[in-house]
Design a protein around this motif. Structure first.
Motif, PDB file in Angstrom:
ATOM      1  N   PRO A  37      24.958  -0.609 -79.484  1.00  0.00           N
ATOM      2  CA  PRO A  37      24.180  -0.135 -80.624  1.00  0.00           C
ATOM      3  C   PRO A  37      22.768  -0.724 -80.559  1.00  0.00           C
ATOM      4  O   PRO A  37      22.603  -1.889 -80.194  1.00  0.00           O
ATOM      5  CB  PRO A  37      24.923  -0.676 -81.849  1.00  0.00           C
ATOM      6  CG  PRO A  37      26.118  -1.401 -81.337  1.00  0.00           C
ATOM      7  CD  PRO A  37      25.971  -1.601 -79.872  1.00  0.00           C
ATOM      8  N   GLN A  71      20.657  -0.921 -83.235  1.00  0.00           N
ATOM      9  CA  GLN A  71      20.204  -1.564 -84.468  1.00  0.00           C
ATOM     10  C   GLN A  71      20.391  -3.074 -84.360  1.00  0.00           C
ATOM     11  O   GLN A  71      21.434  -3.551 -83.915  1.00  0.00           O
ATOM     12  CB  GLN A  71      20.984  -1.018 -85.662  1.00  0.00           C
ATOM     13  CG  GLN A  71      20.698   0.440 -85.952  1.00  0.00           C
ATOM     14  CD  GLN A  71      21.442   0.910 -87.189  1.00  0.00           C
ATOM     15  OE1 GLN A  71      21.257   0.378 -88.272  1.00  0.00           O
ATOM     16  NE2 GLN A  71      22.306   1.893 -87.009  1.00  0.00           N
ATOM     17  N   THR A 124      24.515   4.852 -82.850  1.00  0.00           N
ATOM     18  CA  THR A 124      25.731   4.202 -82.371  1.00  0.00           C
ATOM     19  C   THR A 124      26.086   3.039 -83.292  1.00  0.00           C
ATOM     20  O   THR A 124      25.246   2.181 -83.565  1.00  0.00           O
ATOM     21  CB  THR A 124      25.531   3.711 -80.924  1.00  0.00           C
ATOM     22  OG1 THR A 124      25.202   4.836 -80.113  1.00  0.00           O
ATOM     23  CG2 THR A 124      26.787   3.044 -80.376  1.00  0.00           C
ATOM     24  N   THR A 131      22.714   6.512 -75.801  1.00  0.00           N
ATOM     25  CA  THR A 131      23.845   7.439 -75.923  1.00  0.00           C
ATOM     26  C   THR A 131      23.577   8.710 -75.122  1.00  0.00           C
ATOM     27  O   THR A 131      24.462   9.225 -74.418  1.00  0.00           O
ATOM     28  CB  THR A 131      24.081   7.765 -77.407  1.00  0.00           C
ATOM     29  OG1 THR A 131      24.442   6.549 -78.081  1.00  0.00           O
ATOM     30  CG2 THR A 131      25.182   8.792 -77.601  1.00  0.00           C
ATOM     31  N   THR A 132      22.359   9.203 -75.197  1.00  0.00           N
ATOM     32  CA  THR A 132      21.979  10.405 -74.437  1.00  0.00           C
ATOM     33  C   THR A 132      22.163  10.171 -72.946  1.00  0.00           C
ATOM     34  O   THR A 132      22.704  11.024 -72.225  1.00  0.00           O
ATOM     35  CB  THR A 132      20.506  10.765 -74.740  1.00  0.00           C
ATOM     36  OG1 THR A 132      20.348  10.892 -76.153  1.00  0.00           O
ATOM     37  CG2 THR A 132      20.091  12.051 -74.044  1.00  0.00           C
ATOM     38  N   SER A 163      14.351  10.517 -67.283  1.00  0.00           N
ATOM     39  CA  SER A 163      14.571  11.164 -68.574  1.00  0.00           C
ATOM     40  C   SER A 163      16.064  11.108 -68.783  1.00  0.00           C
ATOM     41  O   SER A 163      16.831  11.520 -67.893  1.00  0.00           O
ATOM     42  CB  SER A 163      14.105  12.614 -68.564  1.00  0.00           C
ATOM     43  OG  SER A 163      14.721  13.274 -69.676  1.00  0.00           O
ATOM     44  N   ALA A 164      16.497  10.617 -69.924  1.00  0.00           N
ATOM     45  CA  ALA A 164      17.935  10.493 -70.186  1.00  0.00           C
ATOM     46  C   ALA A 164      18.624  11.845 -70.228  1.00  0.00           C
ATOM     47  O   ALA A 164      19.851  11.919 -70.248  1.00  0.00           O
ATOM     48  CB  ALA A 164      18.168   9.741 -71.489  1.00  0.00           C
ATOM     49  N   ARG A 165      17.838  12.926 -70.211  1.00  0.00           N
ATOM     50  CA  ARG A 165      18.439  14.270 -70.218  1.00  0.00           C
ATOM     51  C   ARG A 165      18.519  14.858 -68.810  1.00  0.00           C
ATOM     52  O   ARG A 165      19.010  15.978 -68.642  1.00  0.00           O
ATOM     53  CB  ARG A 165      17.609  15.189 -71.108  1.00  0.00           C
ATOM     54  CG  ARG A 165      17.694  14.801 -72.568  1.00  0.00           C
ATOM     55  CD  ARG A 165      16.841  15.718 -73.411  1.00  0.00           C
ATOM     56  NE  ARG A 165      17.006  15.412 -74.836  1.00  0.00           N
ATOM     57  CZ  ARG A 165      16.333  16.010 -75.796  1.00  0.00           C
ATOM     58  NH1 ARG A 165      15.449  16.938 -75.507  1.00  0.00           N
ATOM     59  NH2 ARG A 165      16.538  15.678 -77.060  1.00  0.00           N
ATOM     60  N   PHE A 204      16.834   0.860 -81.038  1.00  0.00           N
ATOM     61  CA  PHE A 204      17.275   2.018 -81.822  1.00  0.00           C
ATOM     62  C   PHE A 204      16.540   3.280 -81.352  1.00  0.00           C
ATOM     63  O   PHE A 204      15.303   3.298 -81.318  1.00  0.00           O
ATOM     64  CB  PHE A 204      16.964   1.732 -83.297  1.00  0.00           C
ATOM     65  CG  PHE A 204      17.241   2.873 -84.221  1.00  0.00           C
ATOM     66  CD1 PHE A 204      18.539   3.261 -84.501  1.00  0.00           C
ATOM     67  CD2 PHE A 204      16.192   3.554 -84.834  1.00  0.00           C
ATOM     68  CE1 PHE A 204      18.796   4.306 -85.367  1.00  0.00           C
ATOM     69  CE2 PHE A 204      16.434   4.596 -85.710  1.00  0.00           C
ATOM     70  CZ  PHE A 204      17.733   4.973 -85.968  1.00  0.00           C
ATOM     71  N   ASN A 244      12.357   5.600 -70.400  1.00  0.00           N
ATOM     72  CA  ASN A 244      12.880   6.898 -70.835  1.00  0.00           C
ATOM     73  C   ASN A 244      11.827   7.710 -71.588  1.00  0.00           C
ATOM     74  O   ASN A 244      10.839   7.163 -72.081  1.00  0.00           O
ATOM     75  CB  ASN A 244      14.105   6.685 -71.735  1.00  0.00           C
ATOM     76  CG  ASN A 244      14.827   7.982 -72.032  1.00  0.00           C
ATOM     77  OD1 ASN A 244      14.814   8.899 -71.194  1.00  0.00           O
ATOM     78  ND2 ASN A 244      15.430   8.096 -73.199  1.00  0.00           N
ATOM     79  N   LYS A 245      12.081   9.002 -71.662  1.00  0.00           N
ATOM     80  CA  LYS A 245      11.237   9.977 -72.372  1.00  0.00           C
ATOM     81  C   LYS A 245       9.876  10.089 -71.695  1.00  0.00           C
ATOM     82  O   LYS A 245       8.866  10.348 -72.354  1.00  0.00           O
ATOM     83  CB  LYS A 245      11.107   9.629 -73.859  1.00  0.00           C
ATOM     84  CG  LYS A 245      12.453   9.412 -74.566  1.00  0.00           C
ATOM     85  CD  LYS A 245      12.329   9.306 -76.069  1.00  0.00           C
ATOM     86  CE  LYS A 245      13.648   8.880 -76.718  1.00  0.00           C
ATOM     87  NZ  LYS A 245      13.626   8.799 -78.168  1.00  0.00           N
TER      88      LYS A 245
HETATM   89  N1  LIG Z   1      12.914  14.666 -75.281  1.00  0.00           N
HETATM   90  C1  LIG Z   1      13.793  13.691 -75.044  1.00  0.00           C
HETATM   91  N2  LIG Z   1      14.506  13.204 -76.069  1.00  0.00           N
HETATM   92  C2  LIG Z   1      15.386  12.211 -75.813  1.00  0.00           C
HETATM   93  C3  LIG Z   1      15.563  11.674 -74.517  1.00  0.00           C
HETATM   94  N3  LIG Z   1      16.487  10.690 -74.586  1.00  0.00           N
HETATM   95  C4  LIG Z   1      16.874  10.632 -75.873  1.00  0.00           C
HETATM   96  N4  LIG Z   1      16.224  11.544 -76.618  1.00  0.00           N
HETATM   97  C5  LIG Z   1      16.384  11.799 -78.062  1.00  0.00           C
HETATM   98  O1  LIG Z   1      16.135  10.574 -78.750  1.00  0.00           O
HETATM   99  C6  LIG Z   1      16.984  10.485 -79.890  1.00  0.00           C
HETATM  100  C7  LIG Z   1      17.774   9.192 -79.856  1.00  0.00           C
HETATM  101  O2  LIG Z   1      18.657   9.244 -78.737  1.00  0.00           O
HETATM  102  P1  LIG Z   1      20.026   8.400 -78.688  1.00  0.00           P
HETATM  103  O3  LIG Z   1      20.602   8.661 -77.345  1.00  0.00           O
HETATM  104  O4  LIG Z   1      20.868   8.655 -79.872  1.00  0.00           O
HETATM  105  O5  LIG Z   1      19.453   6.932 -78.771  1.00  0.00           O
HETATM  106  P2  LIG Z   1      20.259   5.551 -78.800  1.00  0.00           P
HETATM  107  O6  LIG Z   1      19.475   4.597 -77.966  1.00  0.00           O
HETATM  108  O7  LIG Z   1      21.668   5.754 -78.427  1.00  0.00           O
HETATM  109  O8  LIG Z   1      20.140   5.163 -80.335  1.00  0.00           O
HETATM  110  P3  LIG Z   1      21.019   4.060 -81.178  1.00  0.00           P
HETATM  111  O9  LIG Z   1      22.446   4.262 -80.835  1.00  0.00           O
HETATM  112  O10 LIG Z   1      20.722   4.387 -82.614  1.00  0.00           O
HETATM  113  O11 LIG Z   1      20.475   2.732 -80.772  1.00  0.00           O
HETATM  114  C8  LIG Z   1      17.879  11.738 -79.876  1.00  0.00           C
HETATM  115  O12 LIG Z   1      17.301  12.711 -80.722  1.00  0.00           O
HETATM  116  C9  LIG Z   1      17.813  12.184 -78.429  1.00  0.00           C
HETATM  117  O13 LIG Z   1      18.024  13.572 -78.264  1.00  0.00           O
HETATM  118  C10 LIG Z   1      14.773  12.214 -73.438  1.00  0.00           C
HETATM  119  O14 LIG Z   1      14.845  11.802 -72.282  1.00  0.00           O
HETATM  120  N5  LIG Z   1      13.899  13.209 -73.769  1.00  0.00           N
END
Ligand SMILES: Nc1nc2c(ncn2[C@@H]2O[C@H](COP(=O)(O)OP(=O)(O)OP(=O)(O)O)[C@@H](O)[C@H]2O)c(=O)[nH]1
Ligand SMILES: [Mg+2]
Length: 162
Positions: A64, A66, A43, A20-21, A141-143, A15, A116-117
């Motif tokens: 997802p 969760q 998700t 998703t990012t 970084s996922a961004r 989670f 990531n991050k």
């Molecule tokens: N600073 C930063 N924030 C990130 C990065 N990747 C994701 N985030 C943040 O982390 C949070 C969760 O990101 P999601 O992409 O929704 O994560 P997810 O794995 O899809 O989450 P679930 O669908 O709930 O399992 C969001 O607020 C994103 O903006 C990153 O590389 N850098």
């Protein structure tokens, strides 16, 4: 095994790991089925994006995070050519991420770990280097579209030729 020049890659992770990012960064036209949750969205079904690299059509499915959505992860995973395990390195390794890794390893799914991050405050990517056996580990970084595309296409290349 890859189906012609098309690959199915599934993104797993806990989670909030950033699945998703990552897919949104890789494919701005991607589709996401999400619900609101405390502090943002989560998700509740899947993510889907496409990338065309070196003549290879890469279909990317996000799961997802969760734990209660295990049934969705099983459905999405069917027929995958490879898996990306996405790990948030601003937190210690959690039991669920470990469980996902163990499940992929036991099923002998070709996998890669994306840390990531890595650029965020409190990130400790070095703490994860020895956590995943012989599975390749890449810092992203996922961004960061360039870093993500590079990491994905390298992994896809190993599947297409492998
Ligand atoms: N600073 C930063 N924030 C990130 C990065 N990747 C994701 N985030 C943040 O982390 C949070 C969760 O990101 P999601 O992409 O929704 O994560 P997810 O794995 O899809 O989450 P679930 O669908 O709930 O399992 C969001 O607020 C994103 O903006 C990153 O590389 N850098
Ligand atoms: Mg998500």
């Amino acid at each position: 095994m890859a189906n012609g020049s098309r690959l199915k890659i599934v993104i797993f992770g806990a989670f909030g790991a950033g699945k998703t990012t990552l897919i949104r960064t890789l494919d701005p036209e991607s589709t996401h089925i999400e619900a609101n949750c405390a502090g943002g969205t989560t998700t509740v079904a899947l993510d889907f994006g496409r990338v065309l690299e070196d003549g290879l059509h890469i279909h990317i499915y996000g799961t997802p995070g969760q734990e209660r959505f295990g049934f969705a992860r099983e459905i999405i995973a069917k027929g995958m050519d490879g898996a990306v395990l996405l790990v948030d390195v601003t937190s210690p390794l959690d039991d669920f991420t470990r469980h996902l890794y163990d499940t992929l390893s036991a099923a002998q799914v070709p996998s890669v770990v994306f840390l990531n991050k890595c650029g965020c405050e409190g990130a400790h990517p070095e703490a994860f280097a020895a956590c995943f056996g012989t599975t390749p580990v890449r810092a992203v970084s996922a961004r960061d579209r360039k870093a993500c595309l590079d990491a994905l296409s390298r992994f896809a290349g190993t599947l297409a030729t492998g």
